[in-house]
Design a protein around this motif. Sequence first.
Motif, PDB file in Angstrom:
ATOM      1  N   GLU A   1      34.282  40.265  38.265  1.00 22.39           N
ATOM      2  CA  GLU A   1      35.291  41.150  37.678  1.00 22.39           C
ATOM      3  C   GLU A   1      36.187  40.406  36.690  1.00 22.39           C
ATOM      4  O   GLU A   1      37.094  41.006  36.100  1.00 22.39           O
ATOM      5  CB  GLU A   1      36.155  41.764  38.788  1.00 22.39           C
ATOM      6  CG  GLU A   1      35.378  42.609  39.789  1.00 22.39           C
ATOM      7  CD  GLU A   1      36.257  43.078  40.934  1.00 22.39           C
ATOM      8  OE1 GLU A   1      37.478  42.847  40.882  1.00 22.39           O
ATOM      9  OE2 GLU A   1      35.715  43.682  41.886  1.00 22.39           O
TER      10      GLU A   1
ATOM     11  N   ASP B   1      39.293  38.620  42.585  1.00 20.10           N
ATOM     12  CA  ASP B   1      38.046  39.190  43.116  1.00 20.10           C
ATOM     13  C   ASP B   1      37.307  38.218  44.025  1.00 20.10           C
ATOM     14  O   ASP B   1      36.113  38.388  44.290  1.00 20.10           O
ATOM     15  CB  ASP B   1      37.136  39.663  41.982  1.00 20.10           C
ATOM     16  CG  ASP B   1      36.698  38.529  41.067  1.00 20.10           C
ATOM     17  OD1 ASP B   1      37.388  37.497  41.030  1.00 20.10           O
ATOM     18  OD2 ASP B   1      35.676  38.679  40.383  1.00 20.10           O
TER      19      ASP B   1
ATOM     20  N   LYS C   1      41.195  36.706  32.642  1.00 21.98           N
ATOM     21  CA  LYS C   1      41.771  38.049  32.674  1.00 21.98           C
ATOM     22  C   LYS C   1      41.088  38.864  33.775  1.00 21.98           C
ATOM     23  O   LYS C   1      39.866  38.970  33.807  1.00 21.98           O
ATOM     24  CB  LYS C   1      41.580  38.723  31.311  1.00 21.98           C
ATOM     25  CG  LYS C   1      42.455  39.936  31.078  1.00 21.98           C
ATOM     26  CD  LYS C   1      42.399  40.354  29.610  1.00 21.98           C
ATOM     27  CE  LYS C   1      43.427  41.425  29.286  1.00 21.98           C
ATOM     28  NZ  LYS C   1      43.194  42.690  30.002  1.00 21.98           N
ATOM     29  N   HIS C   2      41.900  39.381  34.684  1.00 21.66           N
ATOM     30  CA  HIS C   2      41.405  40.266  35.736  1.00 21.66           C
ATOM     31  C   HIS C   2      42.258  41.517  35.702  1.00 21.66           C
ATOM     32  O   HIS C   2      43.440  41.488  36.066  1.00 21.66           O
ATOM     33  CB  HIS C   2      41.490  39.605  37.108  1.00 21.66           C
ATOM     34  CG  HIS C   2      40.918  40.441  38.209  1.00 21.66           C
ATOM     35  ND1 HIS C   2      41.664  41.371  38.898  1.00 21.66           N
ATOM     36  CD2 HIS C   2      39.656  40.515  38.725  1.00 21.66           C
ATOM     37  CE1 HIS C   2      40.911  41.960  39.804  1.00 21.66           C
ATOM     38  NE2 HIS C   2      39.690  41.466  39.720  1.00 21.66           N
ATOM     39  N   GLY C   3      41.680  42.633  35.248  1.00 20.67           N
ATOM     40  CA  GLY C   3      42.496  43.821  35.030  1.00 20.67           C
ATOM     41  C   GLY C   3      43.538  43.512  33.973  1.00 20.67           C
ATOM     42  O   GLY C   3      43.219  43.065  32.873  1.00 20.67           O
ATOM     43  N   GLU C   4      44.794  43.739  34.327  1.00 18.96           N
ATOM     44  CA  GLU C   4      45.892  43.447  33.402  1.00 18.96           C
ATOM     45  C   GLU C   4      46.524  42.082  33.657  1.00 18.96           C
ATOM     46  O   GLU C   4      47.490  41.715  32.975  1.00 18.96           O
ATOM     47  CB  GLU C   4      46.968  44.535  33.522  1.00 18.96           C
ATOM     48  CG  GLU C   4      46.481  45.928  33.134  1.00 18.96           C
ATOM     49  CD  GLU C   4      45.963  45.971  31.704  1.00 18.96           C
ATOM     50  OE1 GLU C   4      46.635  45.418  30.815  1.00 18.96           O
ATOM     51  OE2 GLU C   4      44.884  46.559  31.482  1.00 18.96           O
ATOM     52  N   ASN C   5      45.989  41.330  34.608  1.00 20.62           N
ATOM     53  CA  ASN C   5      46.580  40.052  34.984  1.00 20.62           C
ATOM     54  C   ASN C   5      45.892  38.899  34.267  1.00 20.62           C
ATOM     55  O   ASN C   5      44.663  38.875  34.152  1.00 20.62           O
ATOM     56  CB  ASN C   5      46.483  39.854  36.499  1.00 20.62           C
ATOM     57  CG  ASN C   5      47.225  40.945  37.258  1.00 20.62           C
ATOM     58  OD1 ASN C   5      48.358  41.266  36.923  1.00 20.62           O
ATOM     59  ND2 ASN C   5      46.578  41.531  38.258  1.00 20.62           N
TER      60      ASN C   5
END
Length: 356
Positions: A208, A108, A239-243
Amino acid sequence: MLLIGVLLLCACSTPNKVQRQVSKEAVLPQITQGEHQGAYRNLYRTPLGQRQYPAHCEANCYPAHKAVECKTPGQDCRYTAAQQAPELTTGFAVQWLGHASFVINTPDGQQLLLDPVFGQFDWPVRWVQWFAGIIKRPYTPTISSTTLAETDAVLYSHLHYDHFSQQSIEQIGNKPTYYLPLGMADYMPKGGYHIIEQAWYSQSQQGELSIHLVPAHHFNNRRLFNDDNKALWGGWLLKHGENTLFFAGDTGYSEHFKDIQQKYGDIDICLLPIASYHHEEHADWYRYVHTTPEDALVAATELGCKVMIPWGYGNGSWQMGDISSHSPLLRLLHMQRQLNSQVPLLILNEGDSVQL
């Protein structure tokens, strides 16, 4: 000049803003009685000399490697093989500055610093090192003032002088948010810093990005007396989303790696230490709180790492207990073959960057 001095004095005396994150799922392993009451402890404790490790290099642990070019055996080296990063699309970019210091750019658009120590150690160890001339780190990559000014958050794992630097913090300034394990805010310089302290398995939100403090198997102190383990230590999981990106901090091998994988699933990018484990007179203690290269490979498998980036070796390392600047890397490459490890390794030289 007098006005400038007054302004600096006011800035240095500005109170810090400290928040604490202790979620319902938080783990706070503290000693509840005795002279060390209130001190933190590791989750998995075994008396020295009794700990069992899944793998161990028995002999010829440091053979030369064709991709590691050195001026002398194992010393002053450079990894020369072509980097073959796995095809990940996490959006994270990683730059290794040396020892345990990283610049992380997030999907992000944020910039984070992990354990930034600009120079060899924080004061006064840096002064003692220079005065005595007994510990040398001849090369330390630097960050430009422009890059520093773009920092959104700073994460420190523990208080030791090669991982936590008040001088570096003053250089970075009070614009970023500082994330620390519980109790470490007491060691921050004054100057209006925004600090968030976390317990193990607590999280904060930065844009994010969710920032999680996770266990490490280590210890924490800053002074010669009266502060052993009074502040928590740990690793950081981003952790960003699923990453996900995991920075282990200083740690020995223990079951906590399996716990982290069970809670968060397989980790995309693992920044794992492989140095400071070797010491002839105190080998049990060093390995108890620092992973050997083979320990790190086992941990990477248990974490489900899709790529492992090792750190702690290098021409700028201070070789605490290590045979030479790149002996941990040589042992890592050797044990990768011996263990038939399937975890992809991404080997960086100090200052290198990679997009994953």
